[in-house]
Write a protein that holds these residues in place. Structure first.
Motif, PDB file in Angstrom:
ATOM      1  N   THR A  51      12.254   1.337  73.054  1.00 37.66           N
ATOM      2  CA  THR A  51      12.424   2.753  73.401  1.00 37.66           C
ATOM      3  C   THR A  51      12.245   2.897  74.907  1.00 37.66           C
ATOM      4  O   THR A  51      11.867   1.952  75.609  1.00 37.66           O
ATOM      5  N   LYS A  62      19.508   3.845  73.138  1.00 38.94           N
ATOM      6  CA  LYS A  62      19.637   5.257  72.772  1.00 38.94           C
ATOM      7  C   LYS A  62      19.736   5.380  71.256  1.00 38.94           C
ATOM      8  O   LYS A  62      20.320   4.514  70.588  1.00 38.94           O
ATOM      9  N   GLN A  63      19.190   6.441  70.712  1.00 39.55           N
ATOM     10  CA  GLN A  63      19.262   6.696  69.269  1.00 39.55           C
ATOM     11  C   GLN A  63      20.712   6.654  68.779  1.00 39.55           C
ATOM     12  O   GLN A  63      21.013   6.098  67.739  1.00 39.55           O
ATOM     13  N   SER A  64      21.628   7.216  69.558  1.00 39.61           N
ATOM     14  CA  SER A  64      23.040   7.266  69.147  1.00 39.61           C
ATOM     15  C   SER A  64      23.710   5.894  69.144  1.00 39.61           C
ATOM     16  O   SER A  64      24.765   5.721  68.544  1.00 39.61           O
ATOM     17  N   ASP A  65      23.090   4.891  69.788  1.00 36.92           N
ATOM     18  CA  ASP A  65      23.676   3.547  69.853  1.00 36.92           C
ATOM     19  C   ASP A  65      23.114   2.585  68.810  1.00 36.92           C
ATOM     20  O   ASP A  65      23.574   1.436  68.723  1.00 36.92           O
TER      21      ASP A  65
END
Length: 131
Positions: A51, A62-65
């Motif tokens: 993180t 990143k959370q989206s990745d």
């Protein structure tokens, strides 16, 4: 019977041991695993990613990745090995990344509720006709 972090990867390379190569090695020694003689390379027991609160920001994800291939450490690293070739039969195997006896696929860990970066494995084997 012993459990280990075999540090295997879904796909091996010149610097990383693939899970299928590891299976060849343990079956060659007369052993089998909780996942059998031919483990599924996509049966992950780790899914962790750094993180932005951890050191080495260049490794942060990143959370989206998280769902992208090659992002984080999503690999089949954990095994319970025992004598094979008719000496033992796996009756049941499970993994847990919640601390509640379940495994949630696609969820990175550790979390606040589950502080390990490897899932917990459990297996029931029948040895010599006895549980």
């Amino acid at each position: 019977i012993f459990g280990l972090d075999a540090n295997t990867y879904e796909r091996g390379s010149s610097s990383k041991q693939g899970v299928l190569e590891f299976a060849e090695a343990y079956t060659g020694l007369g052993l089998t695993s909780c996942w059998g003689d031919h483990p599924d390379p996509t049966n992950h027991t780790t899914f962790n990613a750094r993180t932005y609160l951890q050191p080495q920001l260049n490794k942060a994800v990143k959370q989206s990745d998280l769902a992208l291939p090659g992002v984080g450490d999503k690999n089949p690293k954990d095994f319970i090995l025992f004598r094979g070739r008719g000496h033992a039969t796996v009756l049941r195997t499970w993994k847990d990344n919640t601390g509640e006896g379940t495994y949630k696929e696609g969820i990175p860990f550790p979390t606040l509720a589950f502080p390990s970066d490897h899932g917990i494995l459990g297996t029931v084997v029948q040895l010599g006709g006895h549980r």
